[in-house]
Enzyme design. Structure first.
Site, mmCIF file in Angstrom:
data_model
loop_
_atom_site.group_PDB
_atom_site.id
_atom_site.type_symbol
_atom_site.label_atom_id
_atom_site.label_comp_id
_atom_site.label_asym_id
_atom_site.label_seq_id
_atom_site.Cartn_x
_atom_site.Cartn_y
_atom_site.Cartn_z
ATOM 1 C CG LEU A 20 -1.968 -1.053 1.338
ATOM 2 C CD1 LEU A 20 -2.523 -1.128 2.756
ATOM 3 C CD2 LEU A 20 -3.083 -0.736 0.353
ATOM 4 N N GLY A 21 2.038 1.141 0.523
ATOM 5 C CA GLY A 21 2.895 2.330 0.595
ATOM 6 C C GLY A 21 4.133 1.993 1.385
ATOM 7 C CB SER A 22 7.298 1.984 1.426
ATOM 8 O OG SER A 22 7.676 2.802 0.352
ATOM 9 N N GLY A 23 7.541 3.904 3.838
ATOM 10 C CA GLY A 23 8.197 5.066 4.412
ATOM 11 C C GLY A 23 9.679 4.774 4.443
ATOM 12 C CB ALA A 26 7.525 1.509 7.806
ATOM 13 C CB VAL A 27 7.143 -2.213 3.469
ATOM 14 C CG1 VAL A 27 6.435 -2.374 2.128
ATOM 15 C CG2 VAL A 27 8.626 -2.018 3.250
ATOM 16 C CE LYS A 43 4.751 2.744 10.061
ATOM 17 N NZ LYS A 43 4.376 4.065 10.592
ATOM 18 C CG ASP A 141 5.744 13.551 10.188
ATOM 19 O OD1 ASP A 141 6.068 14.606 9.605
ATOM 20 O OD2 ASP A 141 6.058 12.425 9.771
HETATM 21 P P1 ATP Z 1 7.485 8.113 6.791
HETATM 22 O O1 ATP Z 1 8.910 7.636 6.635
HETATM 23 O O2 ATP Z 1 6.974 8.878 5.580
HETATM 24 O O3 ATP Z 1 7.210 8.809 8.084
HETATM 25 P P2 ATP Z 1 6.498 5.698 7.870
HETATM 26 O O4 ATP Z 1 7.666 4.809 7.657
HETATM 27 O O5 ATP Z 1 6.289 6.191 9.261
HETATM 28 O O6 ATP Z 1 6.548 6.852 6.815
HETATM 29 P P3 ATP Z 1 3.671 5.477 7.271
HETATM 30 O O7 ATP Z 1 3.605 6.901 6.848
HETATM 31 O O8 ATP Z 1 2.916 5.093 8.503
HETATM 32 O O9 ATP Z 1 5.193 4.961 7.387
HETATM 33 O O10 ATP Z 1 3.201 4.553 6.068
HETATM 34 C C1 ATP Z 1 3.803 4.661 4.786
HETATM 35 C C2 ATP Z 1 2.723 4.734 3.724
HETATM 36 O O11 ATP Z 1 1.913 3.562 3.757
HETATM 37 C C3 ATP Z 1 1.726 5.889 3.921
HETATM 38 O O12 ATP Z 1 2.175 7.074 3.318
HETATM 39 C C4 ATP Z 1 0.478 5.350 3.268
HETATM 40 O O13 ATP Z 1 0.515 5.541 1.862
HETATM 41 C C5 ATP Z 1 0.553 3.865 3.534
HETATM 42 N N1 ATP Z 1 -0.235 3.521 4.731
HETATM 43 C C6 ATP Z 1 0.146 3.640 6.013
HETATM 44 N N2 ATP Z 1 -0.798 3.226 6.867
HETATM 45 C C7 ATP Z 1 -1.820 2.808 6.097
HETATM 46 C C8 ATP Z 1 -3.118 2.240 6.384
HETATM 47 N N3 ATP Z 1 -3.512 2.053 7.623
HETATM 48 N N4 ATP Z 1 -3.905 1.919 5.333
HETATM 49 C C9 ATP Z 1 -3.475 2.121 4.067
HETATM 50 N N5 ATP Z 1 -2.280 2.635 3.734
HETATM 51 C C10 ATP Z 1 -1.459 2.987 4.732
#
Ligand code: ATP
Length: 347
Positions: A20-23, A26-27, A43, A141
């Site tokens: 769905l996405g990644s940071g 995190a994936v 996550k 954030d």
């Molecule tokens: P960042 O490094 O940008 O702070 P992160 O590693 O903390 O990101 P998140 O922002 O929580 O991770 O999640 C990364 C992506 O995954 C989000 O931008 C979103 O597109 C997707 N995502 C996160 N949580 C959900 C969810 N509950 N349902 C659907 N998609 C999600």
């Protein structure tokens, strides 16, 4: 830790689907609960293996995210945590599935949007934030990527990504250089105490962008952005704000206040006429004021480019840092390390 981690293998309980996405570390995958068939989001947060490593998230930071999520769940505008698992490499947060995409993408899909509709979105963000602040949680954030819609086409907002969030109690000062440059408040740049007011500044930035497509403090360099923030250097230019109501500008200007004690609180924002709307029988001037959709399209495109450039710059900085660290003394090493702590990396 004050939370329970599920000890059974993750794949016994959930089937993993599409990403769905990644940071940064995190994936996030779509998953299906084997028992109930429920669709959820998982996550996978990469754990930091060694204290000296720069990869992965330190355990205490992941625990903080879980603690916050446990505390704030159950509000309609805040993401809900369902379960936590652990593998040798990752900690897995099973979250409510948010499938409507980012708010800004939803807004861009419209041909026309007036301020009454825009302020209804901001109101939902404020209701989510009020729930956090009532529980002494500060998100830290808030930005367009972390404001999502629960389902496609349905205008219900969910705040996500509590990776930088924490409990901040009155009288116990917390300082940290965290956040995303464009959205951080002066107290973040100045390394002063963070507070719920820090989120309110970010609400001002999000509202400004939502109405105009322009970013209020963004400079050509990061230092210029920080300088604009600490001197509260912004304006409502005619190009961007030609169709914006005075109410909306007043709402924003109550958030762009350097003195944290004078900045509007979440409750004050919810009482602001731009959010509350007019009394019965009085014309809603917000309906006649439009938001600048073509410029918001431009903002999204520019933001993608900026993020890509930031990643390139970061890789360069890491290479440079590795070279310097090789030569540097231990104490120097510490100074460089704090500058590029992965969690505060976005700065
Ligand atoms: P960042 O490094 O940008 O702070 P992160 O590693 O903390 O990101 P998140 O922002 O929580 O991770 O999640 C990364 C992506 O995954 C989000 O931008 C979103 O597109 C997707 N995502 C996160 N949580 C959900 C969810 N509950 N349902 C659907 N998609 C999600």
């Amino acid at each position: 830790a004050s939370f329970k981690i599920n000890e059974t293998p993750f794949s016994d309980s959930y089937e993993i689907g599409d990403e769905l996405g990644s940071g940064q570390f995190a994936v996030v995958y779509k998953v299906t609960c084997r028992k109930t068939g429920a669709k959820l989001a998982a996550k996978f947060i990469k754990k930091r293996r060694y204290a000296t490593s720069r990869r992965g998230v330190p355990r205490n930071h992941i625990e903080r995210e879980i603690e916050v999520l446990r505390d704030v769940g159950g509000h309609e505008n805040v993401i809900q945590l369902h379960d936590v698992f652990e593998t040798p490499n990752d900690i897995i947060l099973v979250l409510e599935l948010v499938s409507g995409g980012e708010l800004f993408d939803h807004v861009c899909a419209h041909e026309y949007l007036n301020e009454a509709e825009a302020s209804a979105f901001i109101k939902q963000i404020l209701l989510g934030i009020r729930h956090l602040h009532n529980r002494f949680v500060v998100h830290l954030d808030l930005k367009p990527e972390n404001i999502m819609l629960l389902r496609r086409g349905e205008p219900r907002i969910k705040l996500i990504d509590f990776g930088l969030s924490r409990h901040i109690y009155p009288g116990i000062p917390v300082k940290d250089m965290i956040g995303t440059p464009e959205f951080v408040a002066p107290e973040v740049v100045n390394y002063e105490a963070l507070s719920p007011a820090t989120d309110m500044w970010a609400v001002g930035v999000v509202t400004y962008i939502l109405l105009s497509g322009g970013s209020p403090f963004l400079g050509r360099t990061r230092d210029e952005t920080f300088c604009n923030i600490t001197s509260v250097n912004y304006h409502f230019s005619q190009t961007y704000f030609a169709n914006t109501s005075q109410f909306a500008k007043d709402f924003i200007s109550r958030l762009f206040v350097k003195d944290v004690s004078a900045r509007a609180t979440v409750d004050e924002c919810l009482q602001h006429p731009w959010i509350r709307g007019p009394d019965i029988g009085i014309n809603d001037i917000r309906v006649g004021a439009t938001i600048n959709l073509s410029k918001i399209h431009g903002f999204k495109v520019k933001m993608r480019w900026r993020r890509a450039l930031e990643i390139i710059r970061f890789c360069r900085a890491i290479t440079r840092q590795a070279r310097e660290e090789f030569k540097a003394s231990k104490s120097m090493g510490y100074a460089i390390e704090t500058k590029f702590d992965p969690v505060s990396l976005k700065l």
